[in-house]
Design an enzyme around this catalytic site. Structure first.
Site, mmCIF file in Angstrom:
data_model
loop_
_atom_site.group_PDB
_atom_site.id
_atom_site.type_symbol
_atom_site.label_atom_id
_atom_site.label_comp_id
_atom_site.label_asym_id
_atom_site.label_seq_id
_atom_site.Cartn_x
_atom_site.Cartn_y
_atom_site.Cartn_z
ATOM 1 N N ALA A 1 17.504 40.438 68.479
ATOM 2 C CA ALA A 1 18.925 39.568 68.732
ATOM 3 C C ALA A 1 20.523 39.981 68.270
ATOM 4 C CB ALA A 1 19.344 38.285 69.321
ATOM 5 N N THR B 1 22.548 38.999 62.986
ATOM 6 C CA THR B 1 21.939 39.888 63.704
ATOM 7 C C THR B 1 20.196 39.723 63.043
ATOM 8 O OG1 THR B 1 22.928 41.299 63.604
ATOM 9 C CG2 THR B 1 20.895 42.022 64.421
ATOM 10 N N GLU C 1 30.002 45.070 63.705
ATOM 11 C CA GLU C 1 31.168 44.029 64.637
ATOM 12 C C GLU C 1 31.872 44.141 66.371
ATOM 13 O OE1 GLU C 1 32.676 41.305 62.997
ATOM 14 O OE2 GLU C 1 32.332 41.992 61.028
ATOM 15 N N GLY C 2 30.705 43.702 66.772
ATOM 16 C CA GLY C 2 31.024 44.550 68.308
ATOM 17 C C GLY C 2 30.529 45.672 68.576
HETATM 18 C C1 FAD Z 1 24.491 49.690 58.974
HETATM 19 C C2 FAD Z 1 24.138 48.005 59.203
HETATM 20 C C3 FAD Z 1 24.704 46.705 58.889
HETATM 21 C C4 FAD Z 1 24.768 45.877 59.680
HETATM 22 N N1 FAD Z 1 25.215 44.663 58.978
HETATM 23 C C5 FAD Z 1 24.811 43.757 59.215
HETATM 24 C C6 FAD Z 1 25.127 42.976 58.863
HETATM 25 O O1 FAD Z 1 25.903 42.933 57.759
HETATM 26 N N2 FAD Z 1 25.217 41.069 59.340
HETATM 27 C C7 FAD Z 1 24.761 41.612 61.004
HETATM 28 O O2 FAD Z 1 24.240 40.196 61.400
HETATM 29 N N3 FAD Z 1 24.391 42.653 61.651
HETATM 30 C C8 FAD Z 1 24.130 43.438 60.857
HETATM 31 N N4 FAD Z 1 24.256 44.750 61.683
HETATM 32 C C9 FAD Z 1 24.136 44.801 63.543
HETATM 33 C C10 FAD Z 1 25.176 44.974 63.661
HETATM 34 O O3 FAD Z 1 25.717 43.795 64.462
HETATM 35 C C11 FAD Z 1 23.968 45.289 65.742
HETATM 36 O O4 FAD Z 1 23.293 46.344 65.180
HETATM 37 C C12 FAD Z 1 24.805 45.625 66.705
HETATM 38 O O5 FAD Z 1 25.377 43.509 67.084
HETATM 39 C C13 FAD Z 1 24.733 45.477 67.751
HETATM 40 O O6 FAD Z 1 23.184 44.535 67.918
HETATM 41 P P1 FAD Z 1 21.900 45.547 68.375
HETATM 42 O O7 FAD Z 1 21.507 46.236 67.180
HETATM 43 O O8 FAD Z 1 20.917 44.298 68.506
HETATM 44 O O9 FAD Z 1 22.458 46.718 69.042
HETATM 45 P P2 FAD Z 1 21.643 45.693 71.507
HETATM 46 O O10 FAD Z 1 22.356 44.168 71.638
HETATM 47 O O11 FAD Z 1 20.121 46.112 72.129
HETATM 48 O O12 FAD Z 1 22.771 47.149 72.120
HETATM 49 C C14 FAD Z 1 22.093 47.996 72.995
HETATM 50 C C15 FAD Z 1 22.758 48.798 73.983
HETATM 51 O O13 FAD Z 1 23.118 47.633 74.577
HETATM 52 C C16 FAD Z 1 24.395 48.143 74.992
HETATM 53 N N5 FAD Z 1 24.961 46.540 75.280
HETATM 54 C C17 FAD Z 1 24.307 44.872 74.996
HETATM 55 N N6 FAD Z 1 24.615 44.236 75.380
HETATM 56 C C18 FAD Z 1 25.190 44.903 76.725
HETATM 57 C C19 FAD Z 1 26.545 44.919 77.661
HETATM 58 N N7 FAD Z 1 26.303 43.147 78.595
HETATM 59 N N8 FAD Z 1 27.140 45.477 78.699
HETATM 60 C C20 FAD Z 1 27.063 46.191 78.637
HETATM 61 N N9 FAD Z 1 26.287 46.957 77.090
HETATM 62 C C21 FAD Z 1 25.527 45.912 76.230
HETATM 63 C C22 FAD Z 1 25.316 47.924 73.445
HETATM 64 O O14 FAD Z 1 26.080 48.242 73.392
HETATM 65 C C23 FAD Z 1 23.919 48.768 72.995
HETATM 66 O O15 FAD Z 1 24.607 50.572 72.795
HETATM 67 C C24 FAD Z 1 23.961 46.046 61.145
HETATM 68 C C25 FAD Z 1 24.004 46.915 61.992
HETATM 69 C C26 FAD Z 1 23.919 48.187 61.050
HETATM 70 C C27 FAD Z 1 23.613 49.519 62.033
#
Ligand code: FAD
Length: 392
Positions: A136, A132, A371-372
């Site tokens: 992105a 992340t 994980e999605g």
């Molecule tokens: C405590 C914590 C630990 C984490 N640990 C890790 C880690 O170890 N490694 C790592 O790489 N990441 C990690 N993450 C990140 C996590 O994987 C991401 O937060 C997650 O993939 C969502 O991405 P985003 O937060 O950028 O949300 P966005 O991608 O910006 O999404 C925002 C909203 O829009 C929705 N959305 C986005 N695209 C679509 C679509 N095409 N259709 C419908 N809805 C959509 C999403 O479901 C969400 O509701 C962690 C996050 C947290 C909170």
């Protein structure tokens, strides 16, 4: 009989019961007594990490030929369920680490496997998965962190965020763009084994609603030089496929975390509802509370069965993405709903920091994001479902 004692939990590979018994003893002796205080203080449990090393948890799913336990997914899922019921956050310390190991074991060269897997299995090297970025998350192909080849090295620049174990870990599977102009975008992505060193620094540790004690951090790369032999598999352009190649097991793990929280919320609410009295009788005798308990018990049971179903398909070597997606989606929502219902059943005490229900309520939402996200999860399930059921 608790859900954890239900017959399905007894099935599994030989030796599975002994390991789970040892985990149960460890949880009762070491984890439960400190979870509340450490969570409230957001304090990293260094001594538990040492005990996890001794238990072999850092090598739980790594093959035995590399010094790991080589656990089946079904055993691993049960282990995660048990620990998550006591304190979900600490499962992230070894699970994100195992995602790094999985990428190397599944896609690495023989040399990379021999070099890294034994050290990861013993917990001598600990780390995680760095995908992340600030701009992105869901749309992973939109990452901007770049790796430019310079002779026998790559020069890496950019920022990752929300990386579990970012402060305490020392090595990460790092998703980069090796060709920012590639179309389709995933062809320009590569995955590296990235140990901490000059040019690789930790930005801020992120403050969170829950999932305390485990560190989530920003990682900064400024002219970070990596030898070319750290490219997983040795071929550029495979990163997107490699980074998402562990998602089935990753989703089974998040589902298991959800099961742990959902069952613990149910157990706490069940116990409380039998001792708390209003209008002359225990609240479990009021129909409004029974409706809640009935729904909670059903959700917890269904979440457990879906998760074990996905793990069993994975262990049979079948494609398990649909089952893993369903389990992750359902179990994480079950965790969220059961933790809120447990809080309501506890009345004001559910809102108190002296009871564990409030931690379950703060920890549960992460399972809906990691994980999605569950928004994407349902879309992925539907797409798979439609593909497998074409119009005749
Ligand atoms: C405590 C914590 C630990 C984490 N640990 C890790 C880690 O170890 N490694 C790592 O790489 N990441 C990690 N993450 C990140 C996590 O994987 C991401 O937060 C997650 O993939 C969502 O991405 P985003 O937060 O950028 O949300 P966005 O991608 O910006 O999404 C925002 C909203 O829009 C929705 N959305 C986005 N695209 C679509 C679509 N095409 N259709 C419908 N809805 C959509 C999403 O479901 C969400 O509701 C962690 C996050 C947290 C909170």
């Amino acid at each position: 009989m608790s859900l954890a004692d239900a017959p399905l939990d007894a099935a599994g590979p030989p030796g599975d019961g002994e390991l789970l018994d040892a985990i149960d003893r460890w949880i009762e002796r070491e984890v439960r007594p400190i979870a509340r205080d450490y969570d409230h203080a957001d304090r990293y449990p260094h001594h538990l990490v040492e005990q996890m090393r001794e238990l072999g948890l850092f090598g739980a799913t790594i093959g035995q030929e590399y010094g790991g336990l080589g656990l089946a997914a079904s055993t691993y899922a049960k282990l995660v369920m048990r620990i998550s019921a006591a304190w979900m956050a600490i499962t992230g310390i070894f699970n994100s680490h195992l995602m790094l190991a999985l990428a190397i074991e599944k896609f690495g060269t023989e040399e990379q496997k021999r070099l890294w897997l034994p050290r990861l299995a013993s917990g001598e090297v600990r780390g995680g998965l760095a995908l992340t970025e600030p701009d992105a998350g869901t749309d992973l192909q939109g990452i901007r962190l770049t790796a430019r080849r310079e002779g026998g090295h790559y020069l890496i620049n950019g920022t990752k965020t929300w990386i579990s174990n970012g402060v305490e870990g020392s090595c990460f599977a790092l998703l980069v763009k090796t060709d920012a102009a590639a179309e389709p975008r995933h062809r320009g992505m590569s995955l590296f084994i990235a140990p901490k060193g000059p040019g690789f620094s930790v930005g801020k540790k992120l403050e969170k609603l829950g999932y305390k004690s485990i560190d989530s951090a920003e990682l900064i790369f400024e002219d970070y030089r990596l030898p070319a032999d750290c490219l997983i598999g040795g071929v550029e352009g495979q990163g997107f496929y490699q980074a998402t190649g562990g998602l089935e097991l990753g989703r089974i793990n998040v589902a298991a975390r959800g099961v742990g929280i959902a069952e613990e919320a149910l157990a706490l609410a069940t116990a409380y509802s039998q001792v708390r009295k209003t209008f002359g009788k225990p609240i479990c005798e009021h129909q409004a509370i029974q409706l809640k308990l009935g729904e909670m018990a059903t959700r917890a049971r269904a979440a457990r069965l879906l998760t074990l179903d996905a793990a069993a398909a994975f262990d049979r070597g079948e494609r398990a993405d649909l089952q893993a997606g369903m389990a992750k989606y359902f179990a994480s929502e079950a965790a969220l709903e059961n933790s809120i219902e447990a809080m309501r059943i506890h009345g004001a005490y559910g809102y108190s920091k002296e009871f564990d229900v409030e931690r379950l309520y703060r920890d549960a939402p992460l399972t809906c994001i990691g994980e999605g996200t569950n928004e994407m999860q349902r879309i992925i399930i539907a797409r798979q479902w439609i593909k497998r059921n074409p119009t005749r």
